[in-house]
Design a protein around this motif. Structure first.
Motif, short mmCIF file in Angstrom:
data_model
loop_
_atom_site.label_atom_id
_atom_site.label_comp_id
_atom_site.label_asym_id
_atom_site.label_seq_id
_atom_site.Cartn_x
_atom_site.Cartn_y
_atom_site.Cartn_z
N ASP A 112 0.81 -1.20 0.00
CA ASP A 112 0.00 0.00 0.00
C ASP A 112 0.85 1.26 0.00
N LEU A 113 0.63 2.09 -0.97
CA LEU A 113 1.23 3.42 -1.02
C LEU A 113 2.76 3.41 -1.05
N ASN A 114 3.33 2.25 -1.29
CA ASN A 114 4.78 2.19 -1.16
C ASN A 114 5.49 3.02 -2.22
N ASP A 115 4.81 3.29 -3.31
CA ASP A 115 5.48 4.02 -4.36
C ASP A 115 5.34 5.52 -4.25
N VAL A 116 4.52 5.91 -3.31
CA VAL A 116 4.30 7.35 -3.16
C VAL A 116 5.46 7.93 -2.36
#
Lengths: 1107, 117
Positions: free
Chosen positions: A170-174
């Protein structure tokens, strides 16, 4: 491959009947097969890359072989396997129906192609089968990896639809910055809570929110958190403070009353990102064990587990080689553990020794593994060290400061082997720690950064920046600013250095070897090699160990160790002594092991020719090694302790028999050469200089502490408030018999206060202050010669003993008995000094403590009762009666004896007062005179003994001006650290100081001598380091300067504004009104009418405020 | 919804290295990790639990409303189950899991706040 897990699960959901067959192997296999097949299809649809279908047959056969080892198989299964199976590698997943198998196999292949790394087990396995050559090693590896997968598959099968959610990262690329809070986000609120309860409250909030979720009033907070680095606070995320309040209402440990504060939006992120100083351990670093048997022990990190929780340590074991009971070795482990109860003495550090341990614990207790590895009580011992895993939380990683000694313990075993211990690691730490120890004048070298290799002399230190004058390179003479932590002290062979900290603190010596990390020097004291880290060293001109005094004992003291043994201290260490006893043995002694100091200054022995042998005589052995030396002490007229600088052993101290010595110089008193049996010497009445043998009953008694017998109150510690009586003292420890409880306790004298009869408390060493009232003072300064003439005023007469003649009739009466004082006064200059001692007490009109001698029992009381004596005195000078009698009761005891020789004998310790006094053959003789305890005895002993007279006011001024030269004993001088007196500090910027003494010390070649300036900055540094401060000179710049070269500028003019730097008015700013030589009349600006007279030494000129 | 440990100060509490959720080992064993079970496979596997969770964490967050909480978003746990999370978790997941994530195109972020971009 995890991609399809989800889908598969869904399918299971649909195929309810399989779920019911969970426990049925058959069913599950079917299910497996079916499920997989379908997934497979899906994969294909998704356009996954090609498959390895073509190799299926080959693979099958190999697999069959393998299968046989893998596990038990039913007949059915076997049969099936012959048909075909890739599935068979899933031991418990085998499907019955061949077409399903086929599909499954395809799936496997598929997966293999699509996931190309080794951790896709199935695929990898397929590949490995095809490459038989690589099979073994690789397959093993893969199969290890496979198990969790497989298990998971089982589980998902078994629990059908309940399997985990798909992990998406989750959201790791943000990027984090995009997650920064905005105004639309809920706010964070800081809530004060009880320190230590933060975590509980966070958990409570969670539980509470769950409980309230479906009630009428659910909590509307969104989250709450706590950080270990922010004790006493929690942060709650909510839209409003009211919601927070509602949420925390009723929780124990929340201080709502202290408010709920909004966290500014820009600070929100930092609350979550702050972290403690990262503590990392690497292999090879040093740590300290915090708790348990090994608490405080140094250990070296051997390895660290991947998650950083556990650390493998290697350290010196503490094996109990004296188990309490014999059963210990064969009882249960529990019992064994009980042996090492906290509080029981822990075994000493000692390397594991197989023989020793088996001898005590039995051969069975130690299990020998290969090489030098043993198992004992579940611990592994390698090469003598214990190897043990510790939780990182049980280790101290900061301020480890391993000492060279500790590290050499690790080194010892490794000599000859690879040098595992890397000194550079500690040196690294010590370099960093060096910031605090730099001082102007230090020779330093840069060890990191651009300037690496540059060396020079520290000019100035300003926070973390040091300014140096570079040397020896092309930038020679330039001033360079450097980071303090990137420089280290530099020494070269031939430097004379002093150790500032650590075990060898105070030691000085000549450097003869310098390696990267260790400086080795030859100690001036012991002539032994000492290795220390450069950071602990300073260049120093002084010679000798400054730690000559430990407790109340100092170098070359003769001390009583036990009833039979005396010895001479030949080396002082930080908190212990090396003592050479009368039998020539060297002992390491702690101060508390010494029962007392012996005074042999008046002890006399006989040398080989029958001459007297006294302290400080220069003698030679007539037999043996014919060693020469100076007599330090004699003991029981038999042993002589000699000192010779040229002998390196035992610091030059050795012991021999007095009878085997001969004087090196012709004796001045050969005239007195007499057979030892000369009875005239035994006659006290005939005592004369150089004579006197006394069979003293008091032999063996040391100087009695005058505190003994005092009634005291404990003012600190657990016994606070108790009243008792001092029974005995040793150093600064007093044994006090409590009035209540009938108990004797040992207690620091610091914690005791003398209890006066009126119930007032007073410090044990309390005396009238030296500085008598200003004005009155100078008159007391008269030359001592005046004796008791009216000159000094009654209360201030210097001691009459100083001058033998011109005494009052009372004294003449005393002349009936040979007056030992008279004898002595001529001989020992110290005596003159002592004659002045009473001086301060002369003012003792002020010190009721002293005059109230009746309070102190025995001798004084008696002296008091010997009123006749007192009156005799009174005859001498009217004022004397009170002053003398009060000040030093011992004295009046003398007067007493002067009066009535007979009563003398009844004195408490008559032996002491025999004329032997003068020449005392018994070391003890001086001790028991009551007077001796007061002050004079101490003075007779030696200059050094003076301080033990325990008259603080005196001893500070005195020792510097011993003997007759101190005409002006009361001359005030400022304390050494006067500049940093709290009363003076505020005026630093105005104080006029002058550089003094740099010429003789060759500090900058005396360049600054005589310059004046004011202090702009300066703080007190810890003891042991040179005090410096920044001085703004009238001519030139500001620079840091050692304060020892800074002397106050005394006022010269009237109307000059001055600061009183000492005495009773310390810290006051006044104006000079009048001056008379060294005496100034001053008053405050505000009240010119009220004047004081203050000595010049106490006055410091000031600059104008605005300048 | 994750299981909330009964004892706040238990020394046993372990945080998941991947999602930083805090549970007691027993819960990890019984139910696995509520967020990452699919990839970590902790259920019934004590060895795996030992490798993929740690007691070495700091700071505790109770995530009550993950979807709208900024804290949860900042911690990248807003799509996860409600429960107790650690602020910082020291350590790295085992290499095989890391490779697994990579294969799925998921970037692995350590939970010790070393990569803050």
């Amino acid at each position: 491959m995890a991609d399809y897990e989800d889908d598969r699960m869904n399918e299971y959901d649909d195929e309810e009947e399989y779920g019911q067959n969970d426990r049925d192997d058959e069913g599950s296999r079917k299910k497996k097969g079916k499920g997989r097949a379908e997934e497979d299809d899906e994969d294909q649809e998704e356009g996954n890359p090609g498959r390895y279908g073509g190799d299926d047959d080959e693979e099958e056969e190999e697999e069959e072989e393998e299968e046989e080892d893998v596990g038990p198989k039913g007949a059915k299964r076997r049969k099936h396997r012959h048909k075909r199976s890739a599935v068979s590698r899933f031991i418990d997943l085998e499907a019955e129906v061949s077409d399903e198998d086929e599909e499954e196999e395809e799936e496997d292949d598929d997966a293999g192609a699509f996931i190309d790394t080794f951790d896709d087990d199935d695929a990898a396995e397929d590949i490995s089968r095809r490459h038989h050559a690589m099979l073994d090693s690789r397959r093993q590896f893969e199969e290890e990896d496979k198990s969790p997968e497989q298990i998971a598959r089982d589980l998902s099968k078994r629990y059908g639809g309940r399997a985990a959610l798909r992990y998406t990262g989750d959201l790791n690329d943000v990027p984090q910055r995009l997650l920064m809070p905005s105004v639309h986000d809920p706010s964070l609120w800081q809530v004060r809570v009880k320190a230590g309860r933060e975590r509980d409250i966070i958990f409570s909030l969670m539980r509470k929110s769950i409980d309230m979720e479906y009630t009428a009033h659910p909590l509307s907070i969104l989250s709450a958190f706590q950080r270990d680095s922010l004790p006493g606070m929690i942060y709650v995320e909510a839209r409003s403070a009211k919601q927070v309040q509602q949420a925390v209402q009723g929780l124990v440990g929340v201080y709502i009353s202290r408010g709920i504060q909004l966290v500014p939006i820009e600070e929100m992120a930092s609350l979550l990102t702050i972290k403690k100083q990262e503590q990392t351990v690497q292999e090879g670093t040093w740590v300290r064990i915090k708790r348990g048997k090994y608490a405080g022990d140094l250990a070296q990190v051997m390895d660290v587990t991947e998650n950083g929780e556990d650390v493998g340590l290697r350290f010196v074991p503490r094996i109990d080689l004296t188990p309490r009971d014999e059963n210990a070795m064969d009882v249960t482990k529990k019992r064994k553990k009980a042996i090492v109860v906290p509080g029981s003495a822990r075994p000493p550090q000692k390397l594991f020794n197989f023989e020793e341990v088996t001898k005590i614990w039995g051969r069975k207790s130690v299990h020998h593994k290969r090489g030098n590895i043993y198992i004992f009580q579940n611990d592994t011992y390698r090469d003598g060290f214990i190897e043990k895993d510790f939780k990182i939380s049980a280790l101290g990683l900061e301020d480890v400061n391993p000492t060279l000694d500790e590290i050499s313990q690790f080194m010892r075993k490794q000599e000859g082997m690879e040098q595992v211990v890397d000194l550079s690691i500690i040196a690294e730490a010590s370099k960093k720690a060096a910031i605090g120890v730099l001082q102007p004048g230090d020779h330093i070298e840069v060890f990191e950064g651009e300037q690496t290799g540059v060396h020079g002399i520290v000019e100035e230190i300003n926070g973390d920046i040091v300014t140096i004058t570079a040397m020896g390179t092309d930038i020679e003479g330039q001033k360079v600013d450097l980071q303090a932590r990137s420089v280290k002290k530099r020494f070269k062979p031939g430097d004379h250095v002093k150790v500032m900290t650590g075990q060898n603190a105070g030691e000085t010596g000549l450097v003869f070897s310098v390696t990267d990390t260790v400086v080795t020097f030859i100690s001036d004291m012991t002539m032994q090699e000492v290795s220390v880290f450069p950071k602990d060293l300073r260049e120093a001109a002084e010679v000798g160990s400054s730690t000559n005094t430990v407790g109340n004992y100092e170098l070359h003291d003769l001390v009583q160790l036990d009833a039979q043994t005396v010895g001479v201290i030949f080396k002082t260490e930080r908190d212990s002594f090396r003592v050479l006893d009368q039998n020539g043995q060297v002992r390491l002694v702690q101060p508390h092991q010494i029962s007392m100091r012996r005074d042999s200054s008046r002890a006399i022995a006989t040398d080989s020719e029958g001459h007297e042998l006294r302290v400080n005589d220069s003698v030679k052995e007539v037999d043996g090694e014919a060693r020469k030396g100076r007599v330090l002490h004699t003991h029981q007229s038999f042993f002589a302790f000699l000192h010779n600088r040229d002998i390196t052993e035992n610091g030059g101290v050795f012991v021999t028999r007095a009878r085997s010595l001969v004087s090196q110089a012709p004796k001045s008193n050969t005239a007195f050469k007499a057979p030892a049996a000369d009875l005239s010497k035994m006659n006290p009445a005939l005592a004369q200089p150089g004579g006197g043998m006394v069979g003293s009953g008091a032999m063996g008694r040391g100087p009695r502490d005058r505190h003994i017998g005092l009634t005291v109150t404990v003012v600190k510690g657990p016994n606070k408030g108790y009243v008792g009586r001092i029974k005995d003292t040793n150093g600064n420890i007093a044994r006090v018999e409590l009035l209540s409880g009938n108990k004797v306790i040992s207690i620091d004298k610091e914690k005791l206060r003398k209890m006066l009869p009126d119930g007032k408390l007073e410090s044990l060493d309390h005396r009238a202050p030296w500085g008598a009232p200003p004005g009155g003072y100078p008159s007391s300064m008269g030359p001592p010669s005046g004796g008791r003439t009216p000159f000094g005023g009654s209360s201030k007469t210097p001691n009459p003993y100083a001058v033998g003649d011109g005494r009052t009739p009372a004294w003449n009466a005393a002349s009936r008995t040979p007056n030992p004082y008279a004898d002595n006064s001529g001989k020992t200059p110290a005596w003159n000094a002592s004659s002045r001692t009473p001086n301060p007490y002369a003012d003792s009109g002020k010190t009721p403590a002293w005059s109230a001698s009746s309070r102190t029992p025995n001798p004084y009381a008696q002296s008091g009762s010997g009123g006749g004596g007192g009156s005799g005195w009174g005859g001498a000078t009217p004022g004397r009666n009170q002053t003398w009698g009060g000040a030093t009761p011992g004295r009046s005891a003398w007067g007493n004896d002067a009066d009535t020789w007979g009563s003398w004998n009844s004195a408490p310790t008559p032996a002491a007062q025999t004329p032997g006094f003068g020449m005392g053959q018994t070391p003890a003789d001086s001790a028991p005179t009551p007077g001796a305890m007061q002050t004079p005895a101490a003075v007779w002993g030696s200059g050094g003994g003076y301080s033990s007279a325990a008259t603080p006011g005196v001893s500070s001024g005195y020792p510097q001006t011993p003997g007759p030269s101190s005409d002006d004993p009361a001359a005030p001088s400022l304390e050494k650290d006067w500049l940093f007196d709290s009363a003076i500090m505020p005026y630093h910027h105005r104080i006029k100081v002058e550089v003094e003494g740099t010429k003789s010390a060759h500090y900058y070649g005396g360049e600054f001598e005589g310059r004046r300036g004011r202090i702009t900055a300066g703080t007190k540094v810890p003891a042991g380091f040179e005090q410096t401060c920044t001085v703004l000179f009238e001519i030139g710049d500001a620079r840091s300067f050692p304060t020892r070269f800074l002397a106050p500028v005394h006022p010269t003019e009237t109307q000059e504004e001055i600061l009183v730097a000492g005495g009773t008015h310390k810290g006051k700013i006044m104006v000079v009104r009048e001056r008379d030589d060294d005496l100034f009349t001053v008053s405050t600006k505000e009240m010119p009418g009220q004047v004081w007279e203050i000595r010049k030494e106490y006055l410091v000129s000031l600059y104008d405020e605005q300048l | 919804m994750a299981t909330i440990p009964a004892q706040a100060r238990s020394k046993q509490l372990r945080a998941c290295l991947l999602c930083s959720i805090i549970q007691v080992p027993a819960d990890f064993r019984k139910n696995g990790c509520p967020n990452c079970e699919e990839i970590l496979q902790l259920k019934g596997n004590p060895e795996r639990i030992a490798n993929c969770t740690t007691t070495f964490f700091e700071g505790v967050i109770s995530v009550i409303d993950p979807d709208s909480s900024w804290v949860a978003r900042w911690q990248r746990t807003s799509k996860y189950a409600r429960g107790m999370y650690a602020v910082r978790v020291k350590g790295r997941i085992p290499e095989d899991i890391e490779a697994d994530l990579e294969n799925r195109g998921i970037r692995y972020r350590q939970r010790d706040q070393t990569d803050q971009d």
